[in-house]
Design a protein around this motif. Structure first.
Motif, PDB file in Angstrom:
ATOM      1  N   HIS A   1      -8.494  -9.803   5.941  1.00 49.62           N
ATOM      2  CA  HIS A   1      -7.441  -9.187   5.122  1.00 49.62           C
ATOM      3  C   HIS A   1      -7.903  -7.854   4.523  1.00 49.62           C
ATOM      4  CE1 HIS A   1      -4.145 -12.070   5.212  1.00 49.62           C
ATOM      5  NE2 HIS A   1      -5.069 -13.021   5.286  1.00 49.62           N
ATOM      6  N   CYS A   2      -9.194  -7.702   4.298  1.00 53.58           N
ATOM      7  CA  CYS A   2      -9.715  -6.413   3.824  1.00 53.58           C
ATOM      8  C   CYS A   2      -9.471  -5.336   4.881  1.00 53.58           C
ATOM      9  CB  CYS A   2     -11.211  -6.521   3.524  1.00 53.58           C
ATOM     10  SG  CYS A   2     -11.618  -7.471   2.041  1.00 53.58           S
ATOM     11  N   ALA A   3      -9.721  -5.687   6.145  1.00 53.75           N
ATOM     12  CA  ALA A   3      -9.456  -4.744   7.231  1.00 53.75           C
ATOM     13  C   ALA A   3      -7.962  -4.446   7.339  1.00 53.75           C
ATOM     14  CB  ALA A   3      -9.979  -5.311   8.554  1.00 53.75           C
ATOM     15  N   TYR A   4      -7.150  -5.455   7.083  1.00 52.98           N
ATOM     16  CA  TYR A   4      -5.701  -5.318   7.231  1.00 52.98           C
ATOM     17  C   TYR A   4      -5.075  -4.460   6.127  1.00 52.98           C
ATOM     18  CZ  TYR A   4      -0.949  -6.995   8.346  1.00 52.98           C
ATOM     19  OH  TYR A   4       0.365  -7.083   8.710  1.00 52.98           O
TER      20      TYR A   4
ATOM     21  N   GLY B   1       1.502   3.151   1.700  1.00 56.83           N
ATOM     22  CA  GLY B   1       0.463   2.906   2.687  1.00 56.83           C
ATOM     23  C   GLY B   1       0.946   2.129   3.893  1.00 56.83           C
ATOM     24  N   TYR B   2      -0.013   1.657   4.685  1.00 55.72           N
ATOM     25  CA  TYR B   2       0.316   0.892   5.890  1.00 55.72           C
ATOM     26  C   TYR B   2      -0.727  -0.209   6.058  1.00 55.72           C
ATOM     27  CZ  TYR B   2      -3.362   3.855   8.022  1.00 55.72           C
ATOM     28  OH  TYR B   2      -4.544   4.509   8.310  1.00 55.72           O
ATOM     29  N   PRO B   3      -0.428  -1.259   6.837  1.00 58.46           N
ATOM     30  CA  PRO B   3       0.694  -1.377   7.785  1.00 58.46           C
ATOM     31  C   PRO B   3       1.995  -1.931   7.203  1.00 58.46           C
ATOM     32  CG  PRO B   3      -0.815  -3.226   8.059  1.00 58.46           C
ATOM     33  CD  PRO B   3      -1.441  -2.330   7.025  1.00 58.46           C
ATOM     34  N   ARG B   4       1.978  -2.480   5.978  1.00 58.80           N
ATOM     35  CA  ARG B   4       3.178  -3.164   5.484  1.00 58.80           C
ATOM     36  C   ARG B   4       3.854  -2.454   4.317  1.00 58.80           C
ATOM     37  NH1 ARG B   4       1.693  -9.109   4.093  1.00 58.80           N
ATOM     38  NH2 ARG B   4       3.948  -9.184   3.783  1.00 58.80           N
ATOM     39  N   GLY B   5       3.281  -1.393   3.800  1.00 60.86           N
ATOM     40  CA  GLY B   5       3.884  -0.699   2.665  1.00 60.86           C
ATOM     41  C   GLY B   5       3.884  -1.535   1.398  1.00 60.86           C
ATOM     42  N   LEU B   6       2.780  -2.260   1.167  1.00 62.96           N
ATOM     43  CA  LEU B   6       2.682  -3.129  -0.003  1.00 62.96           C
ATOM     44  C   LEU B   6       2.519  -2.313  -1.279  1.00 62.96           C
ATOM     45  CD1 LEU B   6       0.210  -5.850   1.375  1.00 62.96           C
ATOM     46  CD2 LEU B   6       2.717  -5.943   1.322  1.00 62.96           C
ATOM     47  N   HIS B   7       3.005  -2.873  -2.398  1.00 66.24           N
ATOM     48  CA  HIS B   7       2.807  -2.253  -3.707  1.00 66.24           C
ATOM     49  C   HIS B   7       1.619  -2.914  -4.398  1.00 66.24           C
ATOM     50  CE1 HIS B   7       6.795  -0.648  -2.882  1.00 66.24           C
ATOM     51  NE2 HIS B   7       6.592   0.217  -3.858  1.00 66.24           N
TER      52      HIS B   7
ATOM     53  N   ASN C   1       0.715  -4.917  -6.854  1.00 67.43           N
ATOM     54  CA  ASN C   1       0.502  -6.327  -7.153  1.00 67.43           C
ATOM     55  C   ASN C   1       0.383  -7.188  -5.905  1.00 67.43           C
ATOM     56  OD1 ASN C   1       0.548  -5.849  -9.923  1.00 67.43           O
ATOM     57  ND2 ASN C   1       2.758  -6.154 -10.069  1.00 67.43           N
ATOM     58  N   ASP C   2       0.808  -6.654  -4.761  1.00 66.67           N
ATOM     59  CA  ASP C   2       0.759  -7.413  -3.511  1.00 66.67           C
ATOM     60  C   ASP C   2      -0.483  -7.093  -2.680  1.00 66.67           C
ATOM     61  OD1 ASP C   2       3.278  -8.665  -3.969  1.00 66.67           O
ATOM     62  OD2 ASP C   2       4.280  -6.813  -3.353  1.00 66.67           O
ATOM     63  N   ILE C   3      -1.260  -6.117  -3.133  1.00 69.16           N
ATOM     64  CA  ILE C   3      -2.481  -5.734  -2.412  1.00 69.16           C
ATOM     65  C   ILE C   3      -3.658  -6.486  -3.026  1.00 69.16           C
ATOM     66  CG2 ILE C   3      -3.951  -3.827  -1.685  1.00 69.16           C
ATOM     67  CD1 ILE C   3      -1.593  -1.939  -2.323  1.00 69.16           C
ATOM     68  N   HIS C   4      -4.464  -7.109  -2.203  1.00 71.54           N
ATOM     69  CA  HIS C   4      -5.617  -7.841  -2.732  1.00 71.54           C
ATOM     70  C   HIS C   4      -6.577  -6.877  -3.421  1.00 71.54           C
ATOM     71  CE1 HIS C   4      -9.184 -10.415  -2.955  1.00 71.54           C
ATOM     72  NE2 HIS C   4      -8.353 -11.438  -2.783  1.00 71.54           N
ATOM     73  N   GLN C   5      -7.183  -7.350  -4.493  1.00 69.01           N
ATOM     74  CA  GLN C   5      -8.118  -6.524  -5.265  1.00 69.01           C
ATOM     75  C   GLN C   5      -9.228  -5.953  -4.387  1.00 69.01           C
ATOM     76  OE1 GLN C   5     -10.858  -8.573  -7.877  1.00 69.01           O
ATOM     77  NE2 GLN C   5     -10.731  -6.973  -9.437  1.00 69.01           N
ATOM     78  N   PHE C   6      -9.751  -6.745  -3.451  1.00 69.61           N
ATOM     79  CA  PHE C   6     -10.845  -6.274  -2.602  1.00 69.61           C
ATOM     80  C   PHE C   6     -10.399  -5.098  -1.734  1.00 69.61           C
ATOM     81  CE2 PHE C   6     -13.448 -10.499  -2.457  1.00 69.61           C
ATOM     82  CZ  PHE C   6     -13.574 -10.435  -3.840  1.00 69.61           C
ATOM     83  N   ALA C   7      -9.178  -5.157  -1.223  1.00 66.69           N
ATOM     84  CA  ALA C   7      -8.669  -4.062  -0.392  1.00 66.69           C
ATOM     85  C   ALA C   7      -8.507  -2.794  -1.220  1.00 66.69           C
ATOM     86  CB  ALA C   7      -7.334  -4.457   0.241  1.00 66.69           C
TER      87      ALA C   7
ATOM     88  N   ILE D   1      -0.896   6.703  -7.376  1.00 66.94           N
ATOM     89  CA  ILE D   1      -0.235   7.047  -6.119  1.00 66.94           C
ATOM     90  C   ILE D   1      -0.891   6.249  -4.993  1.00 66.94           C
ATOM     91  CG2 ILE D   1       0.332   8.891  -4.485  1.00 66.94           C
ATOM     92  CD1 ILE D   1       0.080  10.855  -6.859  1.00 66.94           C
ATOM     93  N   ARG D   2      -2.193   6.488  -4.823  1.00 72.08           N
ATOM     94  CA  ARG D   2      -2.945   5.743  -3.809  1.00 72.08           C
ATOM     95  C   ARG D   2      -3.797   4.628  -4.406  1.00 72.08           C
ATOM     96  NH1 ARG D   2      -5.600  10.039   0.486  1.00 72.08           N
ATOM     97  NH2 ARG D   2      -3.688  11.118   1.117  1.00 72.08           N
TER      98      ARG D   2
END
Length: 367
Positions: A219-222, A232-238, A240-246, A279-280
């Motif tokens: 999931h870090c790679a994803y 961002g990509y691939p899913r355009g997550l905001h 709260n939906d992005i894992h802390q490690f990513a 932003i990022r």
């Protein structure tokens, strides 16, 4: 010792730290007086070196975060693991080799985590520029080291730090399935950009099939190119939906890109990261990184808001942006004699700021 750009090296300068090659073999030892041949030999290898200087004669040793031997062993192990993962053959020999490489990587990486955890120093960013290895593998290790420093600053437990660090090591593995011509191309077409972006999904599919790796590593790679504002990509997550490690890896890999590909010094790269806050990148993660690293490395030359010029000779653990500076040039631009050098602790003189920072030694100064 004093930090100097390789492009500003001169014959007669004396090395204060050894220089190694990609296999941890000693090229030039401490005390070597540089010749024109030496300079030409190392110019393609490293951007900065440490030289002896009476301005910083009391600094006899710089603590690197991990020994050169461990670093080179890790680079080699990463290379072997990446090769076996991308090998699609499923015969017993390949599978056995893959498992052996995974075990070696986990063992080697555990030593890296131990080295970082046992150190009471801030992460020395410039030490990671001492050798130019293969770009992808070097970038992977640097990203992992930066991610670990952020994770440690955030209080992430050691067991989880291992997962974070390995996730950072493997974050770009999907790129190995893309054409080399694409990876090295500067200006991509829209179609090529889409193909490049696919490395996140390719990497996820590769890693999730590896039973020896925690699924979170995949999931870090994803997710490492997801952005907190959803761009961002691939899913355009905001956010709260992005894992802390990513989110941590996103900051770490951008930082490494800025200081290695753009040749920025650490404080410049940190400022760029702040420009992308909300932003990022997650502001909390950038703040954690800033508190965990030596933004102004020991030995770097700085100019203060007072007009004084000096060399960083120490940092404050809690406020690394306010280092200790040994002054060799006064407010009027006069170079001082050795006996008249003096130190300023910027943590105590809060009205004084660093306005310029470089790795260039002034050869006309008293050194």
């Amino acid at each position: 010792m004093r930090l100097v750009s390789i492009n500003n090296c001169e014959v007669g300068m004396v090395l204060a730290k050894p220089i190694f090659d990609e296999d941890a073999r000693l090229l030039l030892n401490v005390g070597t007086k540089l010749t024109e041949s030496h300079i030409n030999r190392i110019k393609k290898r490293i951007p900065f070196i440490y030289i002896k200087s009476e301005i910083t004669d009391h600094i006899t040793q710089m603590n690197d975060d991990i020994p050169y031997e461990l670093r080179t062993k890790t680079i080699s192990t990463i290379s072997n693991v990446f090769t076996t993962i991308t090998n699609e053959h499923t015969n017993k020999i390949v599978i056995s080799s893959r498992l052996k490489n995974f075990w070696n990587l986990k063992d080697t990486f555990a030593k890296i985590v131990q080295e970082l955890n046992s150190s009471h120093n801030l992460l020395n960013l410039i030490s990671h520029l001492q050798i130019n290895y293969d770009d992808m593998f070097d970038h992977s290790l640097n990203t992992s080291l930066y991610s670990l420093s952020i994770g440690r600053s955030l209080g992430i437990p050691e067991k989880s730090l291992h997962i974070l660090g390995l996730g950072a090591l493997f974050h770009d593995i999907g790129k190995l399935k893309l054409p080399n011509s694409l990876l090295n191309k500067q200006n991509l077409t829209n179609e090529e950009k889409q193909l490049m972006r696919s490395h996140t999904e390719i990497g996820f599919e590769m890693l999730r099939k590896e039973s020896e790796l925690h699924l979170l590593i995949a999931h870090c790679a994803y997710q490492h190119h997801e952005r907190v504002n959803g761009s961002g990509y691939p899913r355009g997550l905001h956010t709260n939906d992005i894992h802390q490690f990513a989110k941590i890896i996103a900051v770490a890999e951008k930082f490494d890109q800025l200081i290695r590909q753009k040749a920025m010094l650490p404080h410049e790269a940190i400022e760029v990261l702040y420009g992308y806050c909300y932003i990022r990148y997650d502001i909390e993660i950038i703040e954690a990184f800033k508190s965990a690293v030596a933004i102004f490395p020991i030995g770097v030359t700085v100019t203060l808001s007072t007009g004084e010029r000096g060399v960083v000779v120490g940092y404050n653990q809690k406020y690394p942006q306010r280092p200790k500076v040994r002054i060799y040039m006064d407010k009027e631009g006069r170079k001082l004699s050795i006996s008249n050098f003096y130190e300023i602790d910027l943590l105590k003189q809060l009205s004084t700021m660093i306005v310029e920072c470089d790795a260039i030694i002034e050869t006309k100064a008293t050194v």
